[in-house]
Scaffold this active site. Sequence first.
Site, PDB file in Angstrom:
ATOM      1  N   TRP A 129     -64.104  -7.035 -11.495  1.00  0.00           N
ATOM      2  CA  TRP A 129     -62.708  -6.973 -11.322  1.00  0.00           C
ATOM      3  C   TRP A 129     -63.299  -5.231 -11.480  1.00  0.00           C
ATOM      4  CZ3 TRP A 129     -59.077 -10.554 -12.481  1.00  0.00           C
ATOM      5  CH2 TRP A 129     -59.040 -11.078 -12.940  1.00  0.00           C
ATOM      6  N   HIS A 161     -22.430 -18.859 -13.558  1.00  0.00           N
ATOM      7  CA  HIS A 161     -22.738 -18.287 -12.127  1.00  0.00           C
ATOM      8  C   HIS A 161     -22.316 -16.853 -13.256  1.00  0.00           C
ATOM      9  CE1 HIS A 161     -23.784 -19.912  -9.192  1.00  0.00           C
ATOM     10  NE2 HIS A 161     -23.542 -20.939  -9.647  1.00  0.00           N
ATOM     11  N   GLU A 183     -19.748 -14.926 -12.556  1.00  0.00           N
ATOM     12  CA  GLU A 183     -18.536 -13.999 -12.746  1.00  0.00           C
ATOM     13  C   GLU A 183     -18.254 -15.210 -14.266  1.00  0.00           C
ATOM     14  OE1 GLU A 183     -19.052 -15.269  -8.569  1.00  0.00           O
ATOM     15  OE2 GLU A 183     -20.488 -15.402 -10.167  1.00  0.00           O
ATOM     16  N   ALA A 208     -56.609  -5.908  -5.035  1.00  0.00           N
ATOM     17  CA  ALA A 208     -57.189  -4.184  -5.430  1.00  0.00           C
ATOM     18  C   ALA A 208     -58.331  -4.201  -5.201  1.00  0.00           C
ATOM     19  CB  ALA A 208     -57.219  -5.071  -7.308  1.00  0.00           C
TER      20      ALA A 208
END
Length: 340
Positions: A171, A44, A46, A150
């Site tokens: 597209w 982690h 820390e 989109a």
Amino acid sequence: MKRCLDLAGRGLGHTAPNPMVGSVVVHDNRIIGEGFHRMYGGPHAEVNAVNAVANKELLSRSVLYVSLEPCSHSGKTPPCADMIIRTGIPEVVIGTSDPNPLVSGKGIAKLEQAGLKVINGVLPDDCAALNRRFFTFHTRKRPYIILKWAQTSDGFIDILRENPGIQQPNWISNEISRMLVHKWRSEEQAVLVGTQTALLDNPQLNVREWPGKSPMRLVLDKKLRLPKSLNLFDNSSPTLVFNALKDAFEDQTRYVRLDFRDNVLESMLACLYAEGIQSVLVEGGQKLHSSFIQADLWDEARVFTGLQKFGSGVAAPVIANATREEYRIREDKLIFFHNQ
């Protein structure tokens, strides 16, 4: 704490189901060690910050800053609160408490009981926003939902496709925007499409245009109409098929039966919560996106608008009453909506 957040963000796409966390050790107003949670199962933040301190004798006169409450339980790694206490660090500054019931408040209590000075709540909104997937999962008991589509400049997401079978996608966004979508996939645990999108576009839903791990693939297929020849069933990554007919495992594909007569989205999200899936990128069509919007089961929407005009076709979903941020990716417009 801002430095902690900068560090924490480097773990995006690698730490789930753990949160992204950054930490620094400060002595005489100077950072002498810093670290972040790099990947799930690894040390982690820390621990990495303390290990980065060259002169460990300074720890007893230092302050540890961390963007999220240190853990107090054993999981893949030992409790960070115990490690901090053993170092002799006298003071800990925390960005925000951890919403996970296994941790919430317990890490702070353990530090205080050991005699450490603890300050909690430094840039808490920023710390929670960074880990919005993690916080949503633990507070709302469902994954964090990101809608993505989109649309053309005249408001359509597709032409009307009258011929059945796989066809080339129409597209709308440019190739840089499409690459960005692959980056987004690498940051989320799962990506979802509906039956029609799977049938017509035959998507791979992977990250072939960006480094990183491909997400788990999810598809809603009520009547199991999708042929096994589709890319979704190529066993390149795990796939969950939500349907009304069966529960089964077939190689990398798992079939999960849901009651489609009830609120199927809530049932699906409850299943994903039980599976530990903290975030879902929705890349379906108009019907699927509108279902999430109407049920108010979404957190972000990322909408590209290209220069093309279809004149007619499948109308784009509509989002109202949400905050928004607007960007440009060459000729494309990208709007981030945030559900308040």
